[in-house]
Motif scaffolding. Structure first.
Motif, PDB file in Angstrom:
ATOM      1  N   ARG A   6       0.548  -1.276   0.013  1.00 41.53           N
ATOM      2  CA  ARG A   6      -0.081   0.231  -0.272  1.00 41.53           C
ATOM      3  C   ARG A   6       0.832   1.415  -0.164  1.00 41.53           C
ATOM      4  N   THR A   7       1.485   1.328   0.727  1.00 40.08           N
ATOM      5  CA  THR A   7       2.814   2.376   0.800  1.00 40.08           C
ATOM      6  C   THR A   7       3.532   2.373  -0.641  1.00 40.08           C
ATOM      7  N   ALA A   8       4.416   1.259  -1.148  1.00 38.56           N
ATOM      8  CA  ALA A   8       4.888   1.420  -2.535  1.00 38.56           C
ATOM      9  C   ALA A   8       4.445   2.336  -3.089  1.00 38.56           C
ATOM     10  N   THR A   9       2.618   2.179  -3.596  1.00 39.52           N
ATOM     11  CA  THR A   9       1.469   2.412  -3.997  1.00 39.52           C
ATOM     12  C   THR A   9       1.102   3.509  -4.262  1.00 39.52           C
ATOM     13  N   GLU A  10       1.265   3.989  -2.598  1.00 38.47           N
ATOM     14  CA  GLU A  10       0.853   5.595  -3.059  1.00 38.47           C
ATOM     15  C   GLU A  10       2.140   6.690  -2.979  1.00 38.47           C
ATOM     16  N   CYS A  11       3.461   5.971  -2.948  1.00 41.50           N
ATOM     17  CA  CYS A  11       4.187   6.778  -3.287  1.00 41.50           C
ATOM     18  C   CYS A  11       4.297   6.549  -4.539  1.00 41.50           C
ATOM     19  N   MET A  40      12.503  10.282  -4.003  1.00 40.58           N
ATOM     20  CA  MET A  40      13.507   9.916  -3.654  1.00 40.58           C
ATOM     21  C   MET A  40      13.652   9.196  -1.852  1.00 40.58           C
ATOM     22  N   SER A  41      13.251  10.305  -1.473  1.00 42.42           N
ATOM     23  CA  SER A  41      13.807   9.869   0.403  1.00 42.42           C
ATOM     24  C   SER A  41      13.002   9.076   1.043  1.00 42.42           C
ATOM     25  N   SER A  42      11.289   9.806   0.088  1.00 41.91           N
ATOM     26  CA  SER A  42       9.779   8.773   0.629  1.00 41.91           C
ATOM     27  C   SER A  42      10.041   7.648   0.117  1.00 41.91           C
ATOM     28  N   TRP A  43      10.497   7.352  -0.929  1.00 41.96           N
ATOM     29  CA  TRP A  43      10.503   6.132  -1.116  1.00 41.96           C
ATOM     30  C   TRP A  43      12.092   5.487  -0.207  1.00 41.96           C
ATOM     31  N   ASN A  44      13.008   6.165  -0.883  1.00 39.64           N
ATOM     32  CA  ASN A  44      13.840   5.273   0.552  1.00 39.64           C
ATOM     33  C   ASN A  44      13.541   5.163   2.049  1.00 39.64           C
ATOM     34  N   GLY A  57      12.078   2.365  -8.003  1.00 38.77           N
ATOM     35  CA  GLY A  57      10.811   2.407  -7.763  1.00 38.77           C
ATOM     36  C   GLY A  57       9.931   1.041  -7.346  1.00 38.77           C
ATOM     37  N   HIS A  58       9.572   0.763  -7.761  1.00 37.51           N
ATOM     38  CA  HIS A  58       9.343  -1.038  -7.629  1.00 37.51           C
ATOM     39  C   HIS A  58       9.808  -2.137  -7.327  1.00 37.51           C
ATOM     40  N   ARG A  59      10.687  -2.215  -8.627  1.00 44.53           N
ATOM     41  CA  ARG A  59      11.798  -3.011  -9.218  1.00 44.53           C
ATOM     42  C   ARG A  59      13.050  -3.036  -8.387  1.00 44.53           C
ATOM     43  N   THR A 114       9.207  -7.375  -6.883  1.00 41.44           N
ATOM     44  CA  THR A 114       8.144  -5.794  -6.839  1.00 41.44           C
ATOM     45  C   THR A 114       8.393  -5.626  -5.811  1.00 41.44           C
ATOM     46  N   THR A 115       7.679  -4.364  -5.892  1.00 49.28           N
ATOM     47  CA  THR A 115       6.698  -4.243  -4.720  1.00 49.28           C
ATOM     48  C   THR A 115       5.392  -3.709  -4.936  1.00 49.28           C
TER      49      THR A 115
END
Length: 395
Positions: free
Chosen positions: A153-158, A165-169, A336-338, A361-362
């Motif tokens: 869910r968090t990855a989809t939101e990002c 990038m800081s949010s993804w990390n 990203g996801h991969r 993948t996320t």
């Protein structure tokens, strides 16, 4: 007293004007810091502190560290790899297909949860569960399905809100590593942990030669706090380097901890080629640090045995022989996801980067479990192969 007398009295009582001293004069002199005294007060190695031990560059035949940054990037072709690397890549490829990544005992629970969300999705999980009585020997843990759903869910939101990038990390990548190496109460599961490196900076000695490396990324390291002997050996090695750190990062949280895996991250639309250049630079630097430290160790052994007239070319040859016993160093690139596996080798004085194989993948819960299995497999390789080699040949 009339008004004029009052005004004159007020003027005479004003404080006298004193001109300021000329610029640069009259200021208290700054106390000069006695670096030698400070270094002698505490011999605990700290990044940037002056070491009380001699710099390795003072040894005969040992030059200051230089890094070859023109990394050669090639396709990852398993048939051209050494046997050990080929076995690891094959395992990672199977994980990427989602094969045998989950305990058999979890099957009913996960299948029921998947059915409740999307009944048609169950077929994708049919090869994901291990045979009964399979023993899990990988480091870390397998997170629960609910924890994996939260990552998804968090990855989809990002991605939906185009987070930086800081949010993804911090919200996806690092959190995924956290739930592998820590339990539900955020206690470390075993001797491994992950760190989001958003603030470390490179030592000045490396900045002129590292062209693509950045300072925000992820690392997995071995926790040695309960191993007194190993802690002393790493501390001793750190004191002998020019920057009081075993590695090339001027950051106390990772500078003296055994690094096991570098992870380079990019946004979903970030350049995969740029990520490969950056991870290539970091792995090239890791090879250079290993080579320099091995050479230093060999020279010190010769000096201690009274053999100071050895040919530097013989030391160089022996250094390369020792280094060649480490056939490869893996790394991970995340876009990203991969999640992708890359391998690096050191041949003829040059680092080669072999890219790449996607293993996770996320974007889906099954893909997240593949990511988790891939990371655990890479750390198992580091635990069983790389770390023992490092202890024997570097520390």
């Amino acid at each position: 007293m009339n008004d004029n007398d009052s005004i004159l009295s007020w003027i005479h009582n004003l404080p006298q004007y004193t001109a300021p001293p000329p610029k640069g004069r009259g200021r208290p002199a700054k106390r000069k810091r006695d670096a030698d005294l400070d270094a002698g007060l505490d011999e605990t190695p700290r990044p940037g502190a002056r070491s009380p031990f001699p710099d390795h560059s003072s040894l005969p035949g040992v030059d200051r560290l230089s890094v070859e940054t023109d990394v050669e990037i090639n396709a990852l072709e398993p048939r051209a790899l050494p046997a050990a690397a080929r076995k690891l890549v094959t395992t990672i490829e199977e994980i990427g297909y989602g094969h045998d990544i989950l305990p058999h005992d979890w099957k009913s629970t996960i299948v029921e949860a998947v059915k409740a969300q999307d009944p048609d999705n169950c077929r994708l999980w049919r090869h994901s569960f291990q045979p009964p009585d399979t023993t899990d020997r990988l480091p870390g843990r397998i997170p629960t399905y609910d924890e994996v759903v939260m990552i998804h869910r968090t990855a989809t939101e990002c991605q939906q809100y185009r987070r930086d990038m800081s949010s993804w990390n911090l919200r996806v990548h690092w959190w995924l590593l956290e739930i592998i190496f820590k339990d539900a109460y955020r206690r470390q599961c075993n001797n491994f942990n992950a760190l989001s490196c958003t603030t470390p900076h490179l030592h000045l000695v490396f900045k002129p030669v590292l062209k693509y490396i950045k300072t925000g990324y992820l690392q997995i390291y071995a926790s040695i706090v309960h191993d007194a002997d190993l802690s002393v050996r790493i501390a001793n090695l750190s004191r002998l380097t020019s920057k009081s750190t075993e590695y090339y990062i001027d950051f106390s949280s990772i500078g003296t901890r055994p690094l096991l895996l570098n992870i380079e991250t990019k946004e979903p639309d970030g350049s995969l080629e740029a990520a490969q250049l950056q991870i290539g630079d970091r792995l090239a630097n890791e090879w250079a640090v290993l080579k320099s430290t091995i050479k230093q160790r060999l020279w010190r052994r010769c000096v201690e045995n009274g053999l100071e007239d050895l040919d530097p070319r013989a030391i160089e040859a022996e250094t390369l022989t020792v280094l060649s016993t480490l056939e490869f160093i893996p790394g991970v690139v995340v876009q990203g996801h991969r999640w992708y596996l890359v391998l690096s080798t050191y041949e003829n004085g040059k680092t080669k980067l072999l890219a790449d194989r996607q293993f996770g993948t996320t974007q889906t819960e099954l893909g997240i479990y593949s990511t988790i299995a891939g990371i655990r497999e890479l750390i198992a390789w580091a635990r069983d192969e790389y770390f023992p080699w490092h202890v024997s040949n570097v520390l």
